[in-house]
Write an enzyme that holds these catalytic residues in place. Structure first.
Site, mmCIF file in Angstrom:
data_model
loop_
_atom_site.group_PDB
_atom_site.id
_atom_site.type_symbol
_atom_site.label_atom_id
_atom_site.label_comp_id
_atom_site.label_asym_id
_atom_site.label_seq_id
_atom_site.Cartn_x
_atom_site.Cartn_y
_atom_site.Cartn_z
ATOM 1 N N ASP A 65 12.269 -6.353 -3.226
ATOM 2 C CA ASP A 65 11.120 -7.254 -3.045
ATOM 3 C C ASP A 65 11.204 -8.407 -4.034
ATOM 4 O OD1 ASP A 65 8.742 -8.163 -2.006
ATOM 5 O OD2 ASP A 65 7.480 -6.814 -3.187
ATOM 6 N N ASN B 240 8.193 -7.103 9.134
ATOM 7 C CA ASN B 240 8.888 -8.378 8.887
ATOM 8 C C ASN B 240 9.121 -9.189 10.171
ATOM 9 O OD1 ASN B 240 10.982 -7.145 6.145
ATOM 10 N ND2 ASN B 240 8.984 -8.139 6.091
#
Ligand code: FPP
Length: 263
Positions: free
Chosen positions: A37, A85
């Site tokens: 991340d 996503n």
């Protein structure tokens, strides 16, 4: 020997060397899972487009894969693209897919050289045909490798995986009384793999983000503030040293806690 192999590639007198010497190679995590991340924040802090963060993240992927294999970690899983996503702008999704394709083509040789077996996990049917061809090719070419298993989670969601396992049990006509934890685990994408002992997350967020929900039941979680493109061998070694310092109880009472009334 993993220690000698690692010492050969880290600078003498470095932090990495000191960390390596603290690792007990007989107690390595059997499976390390990483939530990568912070690519966007890495790019924003440099006034660059988000895709440049993802591009820089590839170097960190390379480092994590090679170091894990050299250390002798049996399984590594990287969370590269979640089911959520898909909601990102088309330009970012296609840039990520382009980088994935590029990575697979470029890194296949290195996977072969390092005896790494590659596997893609997730709802792969949502990926475009050209990506699926590359993934199948990488899986097939590395299938006979006997070293580390490298799972890449793509179009992956932990809840979706659990739903897929339930559907599979139903399709196979398994009777309700025969559905137990091992029957369930055998229908997950990670069937036959050990559960993660260590879950690493970068960029300081304290969330599991729908990653390997079933498998991380007892995983130790290690979070670093480092953004993914800055993640290097040193961070991986720090995570392993910290993991080995912790006492894992799996809900049981151990010698250290017996008599103190804690479970
Ligand atoms: C999280 O950062 C990262 C991702 C969504 C993708 C991870 C992808 C790579 C490391 C590059 C591609 C490489 C391969 C091998 C697939 P973010 O965009 O959520 O960052 P932010 O939270 O700072 O916005």
């Amino acid at each position: 020997m993993a220690l000698a192999e690692m010492l050969a590639v880290v600078p003498a007198g470095s932090d990495e060397e000191a960390l390596l010497r603290r690792i007990d190679f007989a107690r390595l995590p059997r499976h390390v899972a990483i939530i990568m991340d912070g690519n966007g924040r890495w790019a924003a802090s440099r006034h660059l487009p988000r895709v440049e963060g993802h591009r820089a993240g590839i170097e960190a992927v390379r480092s994590a894969v090679e170091s894990s294999a050299r250390l002798g970690i049996p399984v590594l899983t990287l969370y590269a693209f979640s089911v959520e996503n898909w909601k990102r702008p088309d330009t970012e999704v296609s840039a990520l897919m382009g980088l994935l394709k590029h990575y697979l083509r470029l890194e296949l040789k290195s996977l072969l050289r390092n005896n790494i077996r590659f596997k893609a996990i997730g709802r792969l049917e949502r990926l475009s045909e050209d990506i699926r061809i590359e993934l199948r090719e990488a899986e097939a070419r590395t299938a006979a490798n006997t070293g580390m298993l490298f799972n890449i989670a793509l179009s992956y969601g932990g809840r979706a995986e659990i739903v897929d396992a339930a559907r599979q049990l139903i399709r196979e006509g398994i009777a309700a009384e025969d559905v137990d934890e091992s029957a369930f685990a055998a229908r997950l994408y990670t069937a036959d793999q050990p559960d993660p002992d260590l879950l690493i997350r970068t960029s300081g967020e304290l969330r599991v983000s729908n990653f390997l929900l079933w498998q991380i039941a007892y995983a130790e979680i290690w979070v670093t503030d480092a953004l993914w493109p800055d993640f290097r061998t040193r961070h991986l070694l720090e995570a392993i040293v910290d993991y080995q310092r912790r006492e894992r109880r799996y809900g049981a009472i151990t010698a250290a806690t017996a008599g103190v009334g804690k479970a």
